[in-house]
Design a protein around this motif. Structure first.
Motif, PDB file in Angstrom:
ATOM      1  N   VAL A 197      15.816  12.530 -53.385  1.00 21.16           N
ATOM      2  CA  VAL A 197      14.056  12.063 -52.092  1.00 21.16           C
ATOM      3  C   VAL A 197      14.421  13.798 -51.336  1.00 21.16           C
ATOM      4  CG1 VAL A 197      15.570   9.939 -52.259  1.00 21.16           C
ATOM      5  CG2 VAL A 197      16.693  12.514 -50.839  1.00 21.16           C
ATOM      6  N   SER A 198      14.356  14.245 -51.635  1.00 18.36           N
ATOM      7  CA  SER A 198      13.423  16.092 -51.459  1.00 18.36           C
ATOM      8  C   SER A 198      12.245  16.448 -51.968  1.00 18.36           C
ATOM      9  CB  SER A 198      14.732  17.026 -52.242  1.00 18.36           C
ATOM     10  OG  SER A 198      15.981  16.797 -51.300  1.00 18.36           O
ATOM     11  N   PRO A 199      11.788  16.853 -50.965  1.00 21.30           N
ATOM     12  CA  PRO A 199      10.663  16.942 -51.744  1.00 21.30           C
ATOM     13  C   PRO A 199      10.187  17.826 -52.557  1.00 21.30           C
ATOM     14  CG  PRO A 199      11.124  18.336 -49.798  1.00 21.30           C
ATOM     15  CD  PRO A 199      12.359  17.494 -50.054  1.00 21.30           C
ATOM     16  N   GLU A 200       9.027  18.466 -53.617  1.00 24.02           N
ATOM     17  CA  GLU A 200       9.590  19.708 -54.999  1.00 24.02           C
ATOM     18  C   GLU A 200       9.034  21.050 -54.076  1.00 24.02           C
ATOM     19  OE1 GLU A 200       6.544  18.323 -57.925  1.00 24.02           O
ATOM     20  OE2 GLU A 200       8.132  16.593 -58.253  1.00 24.02           O
ATOM     21  N   ASP A 201       9.895  21.518 -54.778  1.00 22.62           N
ATOM     22  CA  ASP A 201       9.483  23.213 -54.238  1.00 22.62           C
ATOM     23  C   ASP A 201       9.108  24.074 -56.073  1.00 22.62           C
ATOM     24  OD1 ASP A 201      10.096  25.671 -54.224  1.00 22.62           O
ATOM     25  OD2 ASP A 201      12.161  25.317 -53.077  1.00 22.62           O
ATOM     26  N   PRO A 202       8.176  24.443 -55.937  1.00 25.66           N
ATOM     27  CA  PRO A 202       7.115  24.608 -57.069  1.00 25.66           C
ATOM     28  C   PRO A 202       8.269  25.532 -57.490  1.00 25.66           C
ATOM     29  CG  PRO A 202       5.692  25.052 -55.547  1.00 25.66           C
ATOM     30  CD  PRO A 202       7.189  24.023 -55.111  1.00 25.66           C
ATOM     31  N   PHE A 203       8.080  26.610 -56.396  1.00 30.47           N
ATOM     32  CA  PHE A 203       9.301  28.115 -57.429  1.00 30.47           C
ATOM     33  C   PHE A 203      10.928  27.542 -57.452  1.00 30.47           C
ATOM     34  CE2 PHE A 203       5.477  28.266 -54.417  1.00 30.47           C
ATOM     35  CZ  PHE A 203       4.503  29.153 -55.304  1.00 30.47           C
TER      36      PHE A 203
END
Length: 448
Positions: free
Chosen positions: A93-99
């Protein structure tokens, strides 16, 4: 302490956490155990004020599902399956982190060196107490010292256990022993305070308690009856090595990749350009044997190497972890430190390399100026480089330390200060940040 540092069981538990996380649905994961054991004694005016002991093995599990990441932590005794399932549920349920990512597998070290960081010497509590009392008494015996703020001694160790889902498994531990004392000279509104300390990886390398105490006493007595000086511009300010180390820390902060990625460093657009005075070098080396901030691998399992961060005044490298490097379009250089659900870059054994003149010669060359022994306040803006700090120290007159000075402010901009540094040759590399005495021309001094 020898029996306490066996990390095999912790490595096994961390590995089991990884397996449970993958079974619960994680694509990748890493598990860290941060270890610490410490004992300390504090005294004041010949009496023990406190004796403390602490120990912990703090577990942290970080899991990845695609570009989503979550981290959970726990103390020993937790249910591993529940912890792994909780971490995976949080990641979903966490937002995506592109890094966010683990280190690339090809960057992981497989054979890391023994850097001789651990001293198994047991220092009994009564020995810690006696050293603290001896240190304080030596300071009080200096003529002119009127009171004590206390003395303290400590012994312990800290370490890291790291296991990743793509094949890294390793641990290391480093001991730490310390002694410090703070005393007062003068009376009433004319009281002055100063201190001295030592901190080493090996107990036998510590300075003698009497020497530390005497240094603290002599330092504070020299500060009695300070004067004020007139406001002036274009003043040469000399930083005592103890203060210069903090100044080198500002350089490290300005070339930290995390600050560059956030655009909060005034050097963010200066890679490959002159940022320090020509001839100056800033080095960082995680692999120094018995180095205060040495580590065989970083918080991602990557082995760093000695880097000349700034060479002949030209900026060559940022401090980088894998995720910060990815954000900047670069690769890691093994400077990652694990914290919570992220890994951020940091320096290791950092040094402003010394010059060719002694500190006495450097002070003589100044003629008239200000020698700083203490800074007050946090007036440093790393976004703009603006620098303004309260300071105390000694006025330099005709190339000699003439009399103590207090209640002044020194100001400039770090961009200009970096280009005006002249280092002496008295570097002491026993701490994680090392610097010789430095002189910086062209500062503004606000006095009376």
């Amino acid at each position: 302490m020898t029996s306490e540092i066996d990390s095999a069981s912790l490595l096994a538990r961390a590995g089991e956490l990884i397996d449970l996380a993958k079974a619960a649905g994680a694509d990748q994961a890493d598990a860290v155990v941060v270890r610490s054991r410490s004992r300390s004694v504090s005294v004041r005016l010949g009496k023990v004020e406190g004796t403390e002991a602490s120990e912990s093995d703090d577990f942290a599990l970080r899991v990845f599902i695609g570009q989503k990441v979550a981290s959970v932590s726990a103390n020993p005794g937790f249910d591993m399956k529940t912890l792994a399932e909780r971490a995976v549920a949080m990641a979903r349920v966490s937002p995506e982190d592109p890094f966010a990512c683990l280190a690339n597998e090809q960057d992981l070290t497989r054979n890391y060196p023994d850097l001789d960081l651990f001293d198994a010497t047991e220092v009994p509590t009564n020995a810690l107490r006696e050293a603290a009392l001896e240190m304080e008494q030596a300071a009080l015996d200096v003529s002119g010292v009127t009171n004590s703020s206390g003395a303290g001694t400590s012994a312990g160790f800290g370490g890291l256990v790291l296991v990743t889902s793509h094949g890294f498994s390793g641990s290391y531990v480093a001991s730490r022993f310390g002694r410090s004392v703070s005393v007062i000279a003068g009376e009433g509104t004319k009281m002055e305070r100063d201190y001295d300390f030592d901190s080493r990886l090996f107990a036998a390398d510590l300075d003698d308690p009497k020497l530390i105490g005497r240094r603290a006493g002599e330092r504070v007595v020299k500060r009695i009856n300070p004067r004020q000086v007139d406001t002036g511009s274009n003043v040469t300010v000399v930083f005592d090595p103890r203060i210069a180390r903090g100044f080198v820390g500002h350089i490290a902060g300005a070339i930290n990749g995390a600050s560059v990625a956030r655009k909060t460093s005034f050097l963010r657009d200066r890679m490959g350009q002159q940022v320090l005075k020509a001839g100056l070098h800033i080095t960082d080396d995680p692999l120094i044997v018995r180095g205060s901030s040495s580590r065989p691998f970083d918080g991602e399992g990557v082995a760093g190497e000695r880097l000349v961060m700034i060479e002949d005044g030209v900026l060559k490298h940022w401090f980088l972890s894998t995720s910060t490097g990815r954000e900047l379009g670069l690769g890691t250089n093994g400077r990652g430190v694990r914290g919570g659900n992220s890994v951020t870059p940091s320096s290791t054994n950092l040094a402003l390399e010394p010059g060719d003149v002694s500190p006495e010669e450097l002070i003589r060359s100044v003629g008239n100026g200000f020698y700083v022994t203490e800074l007050i306040g946090q007036g440093v803006n790393m976004l703009t480089g603006e620098y303004s700090r309260g300071a105390t120290g000694f006025w330099i007159e005709n190339g000699e330390l003439a009399y103590p000075v207090s209640e002044v402010t020194i100001a400039s901009n770090l961009k200009d200060m970096f280009m005006r540094i002249t280092p002496a040759n008295d570097i002491d590399r026993k701490y994680g940040v090392a610097s010789p005495t430095i002189a910086i021309e062209g500062m503004t001094l606000a006095g009376c």
